[in-house]
Write a protein that holds these residues in place. Structure first.
Motif: not given
Length: 376
Positions: A224, A227, A230, A281, A283, A298, A301-302
Motif C-alpha cells: 500500500e 489512500t 473518493d 484506482t 485494480r 475502484e 472503497p469497496g
C-alpha cells in the motif's frame, strides 16, 4: 383545340411536388468538416505539449464527433438524393406527354386553334384556359430546373464530404496511435499500491467467476502506498458513462443466448474511446474468463466498476487515474471511406457494432449501475 387535348395539357401542368424541407445537408456537412479541421488543429498542438495526453484525448473525441456527424450527413445526402431522383424519374412520363401535346398544338393551323365547334362562348372559354397555359408551363419548367439544380448541389456536397471523410479517417487513426503511445509513456500518475504479479496470475487462473475474481483482488496488492481520493460517492447517480453509446441491455435482461447479467451493455462504434468516469484506482487490466479484455476500477472503497469488451486498456494496476483520462479503446474495425461511400451509410445505433459490458459491485455484491451512472 379538342377538349381532350386541352384537359390533358392542364392536368400535366399541375404543380410539382414541393422540394423537401429537411435541414440543409450542405450546412450539416460544413459543420462536420469544421469539427474535423478543429480536431486536426488540436492534434498539431499536441506535439510537444506538456499535457499531450489530455490534448490527444480531446483530439480523439473531437474526431469521433466529427466523423459521426459526417457519416450522418452522407446518410442524409444519400436519402435526399434518392428521393429527388425518384421524383425526377416520375416526372419523365408526364414531361413526355406534355411535349406531345405541345407538339400537336404547334402543328395545328392557327385558324383551327381559334375555333370551337360548340360556338363562340366555348371559343372564349378555351381562349381563357389557354391564357393560363403559359404561366403554368413556366412554373413547371422552373420546378424542374430547381430539382435539377438541387440534385447537382447534392452531388457536389457528396464529393466534398467524401474527401473530408477520407482525410478524417486517416487522421483519427494516427491520433489513436499517438494516444496509445502517450498513455504507455506516462509516468506522472500517483499510485495507490504496487501489484504482486504472481498473485494476480494465480487469481486469474483459479477464478471461476467474476464474483470470485473480484473478491480475490485484495490478494494482488503487494504494498500500500497511498489512500486514493473518493470523489465518486458524493456523485452517485450522476456519473457519465465511460463511452459514447446506446444502452443495448439493462441489468438482468437476457442476451440472445438467454444469459442474464447484472450489468448493462452499451453499444458503441468501433474503436470508440473509453474514458475514466471519475477518479479511480485501476485494480486490474487484462483478459478474464469469457469477458474478453477487462478493466476494473475502484472509484471508492469497496466499490468496483467492471468494464469488459475493450480491445486495449491503458495504465497499470495500482495507478490512480484522473477523471476523463483515456482508459482504452473498443474493438472492431472502422469502415474505410470507400466502404462508407459505396454502401448505405449507417446512422445512430446501426453504426454501433461493438459492445461494452459495465457492471458495478458494492461490498462484493452487484448493484444496479443506475445507482452510480446516468442511464437516461
Amino acid at each position: 383545340m379538342r377538349r381532350g387535348a386541352l384537359a390533358l395539357l392542364l392536368a400535366l401542368l399541375l404543380p410539382l411536388p414541393v422540394l423537401g424541407q429537411e435541414e440543409d445537408s450542405a450546412e450539416v456537412a460544413a459543420v462536420a468538416a469544421r469539427q474535423l479541421r478543429d480536431a486536426a488543429a488540436m492534434m498539431a498542438q499536441a506535439e510537444g505539449a506538456e499535457n499531450r495526453l489530455a490534448v490527444l484525448t480531446d483530439t480523439v473525441r473531437a474526431y469521433e464527433d466529427g466523423l459521426a456527424l459526417m457519416r450522418d450527413t452522407l446518410r442524409r445526402v444519400a436519402v435526399e438524393k434518392a428521393r429527388l431522383q425518384s421524383e425526377l424519374d416520375a416526372d419523365r412520363e408526364g414531361i413526355a406527354k406534355l411535349l406531345g401535346v405541345l407538339q400537336s398544338i404547334g402543328q395545328a393551323p392557327e385558324p383551327v386553334l381559334m375555333l370551337n365547334p360548340s360556338g363562340p362562348l366555348d371559343t372564349i372559354r378555351a381562349g381563357m384556359l389557354l391564357s393560363d397555359v403559359t404561366p403554368a408551363l413556366q412554373a413547371k419548367a422552373e420546378g424542374l430546373r430547381a430539382k435539377v439544380r438541387r440534385l447537382a448541389e447534392i452531388e457536389a456536397t457528396q464529393g466534398q464530404a467524401a474527401d473530408t471523410l477520407r482525410q478524417g479517417l486517416a487522421d483519427v487513426q494516427k491520433a489513436r496511435a499517438d494516444l496509445a503511445a502517450a498513455a504507455a509513456d506516462r509516468t506522472e500518475l500517483p499510485r495507490a499500491y504496487t501489484e504482486d504479479p504472481v498473485a494476480t496470475a494465480l487469481l486469474m487462473a483459479s477464478a471461476e467467476s467474476l464474483e470470485s475474481f473480484a473478491e480475490g483482488l485484495g490478494q494482488t496488492v503487494d504494498q500500500e502506498i497511498a489512500t486514493p481520493p473518493d470523489e465518486a460517492t458524493a456523485r452517485k447517480g450522476t456519473l457519465p458513462l465511460p463511452v459514447e453509446g446506446t444502452i443495448l441491455r439493462r441489468p438482468d435482461e437476457p442476451d440472445a443466448g438467454g444469459v442474464a447479467r447484472p450489468g448493462i451493455v452499451v453499444a458503441t462504434e468501433p474503436r470508440a474511446l473509453v474514458a475514466v468516469p471519475v477518479t479511480s484506482t485501476l485494480r486490474f487490466r487484462g483478459p478474464l474468463l469469457d469477458y474478453g479484455t477487462v478493466a476494473i476500477l475502484e472509484p471508492a472503497p469497496g466499490t468496483l466498476f467492471v468494464l469488459a469488451g475493450l480491445a486495449e486498456v491503458y495504465g497499470d494496476a495500482g495507478e490512480i487515474l484522473p477523471e476523463g483520462a483515456p482508459l482504452g479503446l473498443m474493438g472492431g474495425e472502422t469502415p474505410d471511406a470507400d466502404a462508407i461511400l459505396t454502401g448505405t451509410p449507417q446512422a445512430g445505433d446501426a453504426a454501433r457494432t461493438e459492445s461494452l459490458y459495465l457492471e458495478v459491485r458494492d461490498a462484493g455484491e452487484p448493484v444496479d449501475p443506475g445507482t452510480w451512472f446516468r442511464l437516461d
